[in-house]
Design a protein around this motif. Sequence first.
Motif, short mmCIF file in Angstrom:
data_model
loop_
_atom_site.label_atom_id
_atom_site.label_comp_id
_atom_site.label_asym_id
_atom_site.label_seq_id
_atom_site.Cartn_x
_atom_site.Cartn_y
_atom_site.Cartn_z
N ILE A 176 -0.89 11.82 4.59
CA ILE A 176 -0.59 11.44 5.97
C ILE A 176 0.74 12.01 6.45
CG2 ILE A 176 0.00 9.46 7.42
CD1 ILE A 176 -2.98 9.87 7.04
N LEU A 177 1.71 12.15 5.54
CA LEU A 177 3.05 12.55 5.96
C LEU A 177 3.06 13.78 6.87
CD1 LEU A 177 5.11 11.81 2.75
CD2 LEU A 177 5.42 10.76 5.00
N PRO A 178 2.39 14.88 6.53
CA PRO A 178 2.43 16.04 7.43
C PRO A 178 1.62 15.86 8.70
CG PRO A 178 1.00 16.48 5.55
CD PRO A 178 1.70 15.19 5.27
N ARG A 179 0.76 14.85 8.77
CA ARG A 179 -0.07 14.65 9.96
C ARG A 179 0.66 13.89 11.06
NH1 ARG A 179 -6.20 13.08 7.90
NH2 ARG A 179 -6.29 14.51 6.15
N PRO A 193 3.48 6.19 7.38
CA PRO A 193 2.42 6.87 6.63
C PRO A 193 1.54 5.89 5.87
CG PRO A 193 4.55 7.14 5.54
CD PRO A 193 4.82 6.50 6.87
N VAL A 194 2.04 4.68 5.64
CA VAL A 194 1.23 3.67 4.97
C VAL A 194 0.05 3.27 5.84
CG1 VAL A 194 1.23 1.37 3.95
CG2 VAL A 194 3.25 2.83 3.71
N ASN A 206 0.81 -1.22 0.00
CA ASN A 206 0.00 0.00 0.00
C ASN A 206 0.85 1.28 0.00
OD1 ASN A 206 -2.45 -1.41 0.04
ND2 ASN A 206 -2.44 -1.56 2.28
N ALA A 207 2.16 1.14 -0.10
CA ALA A 207 3.04 2.32 -0.05
C ALA A 207 2.81 3.27 -1.21
CB ALA A 207 4.51 1.88 -0.03
#
Length: 827
Positions: free
Chosen positions: A433-436, A446-447, A424-425
């Motif tokens: 998702i990365l900034p969260r 982030p996956v 799912n990457a």
Amino acid sequence: MATSPRIVIIGAGGVGCALADELTRRGHTHVTVLAEGALFAAAPAPEPVLQVSHDPATTRLATATVRVHTRLAAAGVRCLRRVGSLEVATTPARLDDLHRRHGRAAEAGIGSRVLDPGECAAVHPLLDRERILGGLHVPGDGTAAAVTVAGLQARAAIERGATFLDHRPVVAIEQRNGRVTGVRCAGTGEWFPADLVVGCAGLRGPAIGELAGVDLALSPTTRRYRWSAPLRALAMIHALESVSGAGDPSLPVLRQRAAGLYVHADGHRLGVGSGAHPAGTDPSWAAAAELLPVLDGATVADDAESATVTTPDGLPLLGEHPGLGGFWVAEAVRDAHAAGTAEAVAEWIVTGRPASGGTPVDLSGLQVDRFDPASRVLTGRASVTAGRPDRPIRTAPLVSRQAELRAVFAAGRADGRPLWFGANASLPEVCEILPRRGPAAADRSPVAGAEALVTRRAAGMFDLSPLRRVEVAGPRAVEFLQRLVTADVDRPVGRVVHALLLDSAGGVLTDLTVSRLGAQRFLVVLPGPAGVAHLCRYTRDGVAVTDVSDDTACLGVWGPLTAEVLTGLIPDGMHDLGPFRAAGFTVGPVPVTGLRVSAVGEYGWELVCAAADAERLWDTVHAAGARHGLVAAGRDAFESLCREKGRRIVGTDLSPEHGPDAAGLSALVAMDKGPFVGRAAVHAAREAELPAAVLATLVLDHTGAVLGGGEPVRDLPAARRFTREPVPLAELEPGPPEPIGRITDAGIGYTCGVEIARARLPVERAVAGTRVAVEVGGRRLTARVVEGALHDPAGTRMRTPARVHGPAAPPAVAAGAPVESGDAGAA
């Protein structure tokens, strides 16, 4: 005739001696302790007593051990050298972890301070301050004389009637009708009748489990200890302290967790101890020399190794094994926890509830059967069947499909569910998702966040097979369950209820779901094996309790497009089945029992099939969902979604230390349905007063912090009570307020984009809109109390007349069994 049970303790080490002492203190004088070799053999080296750990239970056990040693010292025997401990950090991540430990120490009432490098060097003058970023100083820690303590506790037990026998290797644990009846020793052939047998055999622990016919998640390991030759620097410190009257060098025990080492002063020498390393690769001496230049080039005067056992997660194995009545285990216990463990287990044996210092202690995370055999294969840890290589270990039913999607697993987890899937990457949601995650969240994939987002937007498929499924059947099945669970289970066929199991003191053992599949047949689903053992313990004539977990598999399929995914695979009428209903049907070619329940706050099903059909069910749903965006999702996404839904977690939010009202689950208790275990205690508590503390949900006012659980919660000064900015710890000095509570569970809500936590707070502070401070990483961060779930769209709440509310624990039912005629299809 004996007035107390006949108890045989296998092993006369620190735990065995302490347990004999504690049991005889409680009036159980028919205690026999069997040692394989000589009694009170000399230990190769002292082991430090370090009270603060990542696990709240072992922290409690260590502080109890210190209390017992202090009591023994009052009799004039020096059992514990309280020179303190200093755990140092050489990286920012480790320093942040020390701040967390400091917070947990404060919550547990253990005095500690986080020191800067200069302060560390002042406490430990041999330390190279240039090598470290800081340290956690706990003055109450020290080193224990384990053999002395064992001897004192053994003599006290003997004075009360206990019998200690040496050179009695056990070769058989005899049993009848699922209970122990006694043990037999080699050589003499002596047989010792027993109502209870407690395994405290250390290195022989796996073999003792073998004799009992049960699997113990124990693996052999070694610990190494080396002493330097006398050091002039220590002699000088000794001379200075002798002049000042301090006596022996009072250097604290030096700890560096990353290298697995501890160093303590032994006269004019330094002793360096280390955990398990492969032969010839032990880095502890070199790591110690980097911190303590005095060891660079120093001679190693003595070198010793001790063999012991460990578990996949490094924590003890405690409790009565569900596979054999009367067979108790207290294994993989460090000297630092021995006396406290014995106290808690003795209370457990005598009263049915573990306690320490007169108050309950939650040992659910240390249960003897907490590990699933499949998980130990997946994580690559040692097999629990050591000594029985011919015995097969159960393989997770979906492991091959998960491997195809590059599943990522965590070592030491108590079940075998993947954390996330590498396949799912490439999801576009990964970029969202990365900034969260926040800058401190390097361990959050982030996956996993992307899997959670896709579940909320389309659909997710989760493997729930490791959950425990128990079938209860027979003419007295209704009566049996009514007496054990808190909700009214005498509902029409096809209904599902969410309930609790309580102990006799009203503490929460676990939550569970009960599905009525027929007039005399139910399926009970629990998060872990401890609840299964509790059910089995109460089995009576007229009811059969069968654990069908190994014979079944379960998929959770949730999300707004779940109906589209399953259209054409399930009968049309099933889409209209209301929440908390059960029905039998087929998904494509696979017979299943479906439950309309949602742990994550989205429409969907839990689909249970025979384990042999698990891959066909996976393939069928996965293929049908591809055009609708369905993804296979892992445990991290599942836990985040459940956290947003407000689900309580067994072992953190739910524990025997607190009742259902304190957990915010009053509505799961039907007081008017008749007697059940724990009802009287709940009634008495309600008559007395409101609980002093309740479980509240917090949302941090900022992102980027990573809470691990156990952090102290404090009141904010009035002027800061409504701020949304982090409050530096220095700005709250002097006179920081004492903790008013602690974090039980915490983590990111990926789809909400906030850090969510639950905390035990005083009733007056657990009011929506109020703000508190959470101490983490050396600063206090503000958080607000919120009411209800952060994500609970219309239709996911329980709307049946049952006296329950909130999210259901992830449930399932027996494989492919059609539900008997009734109102299963009713709305």
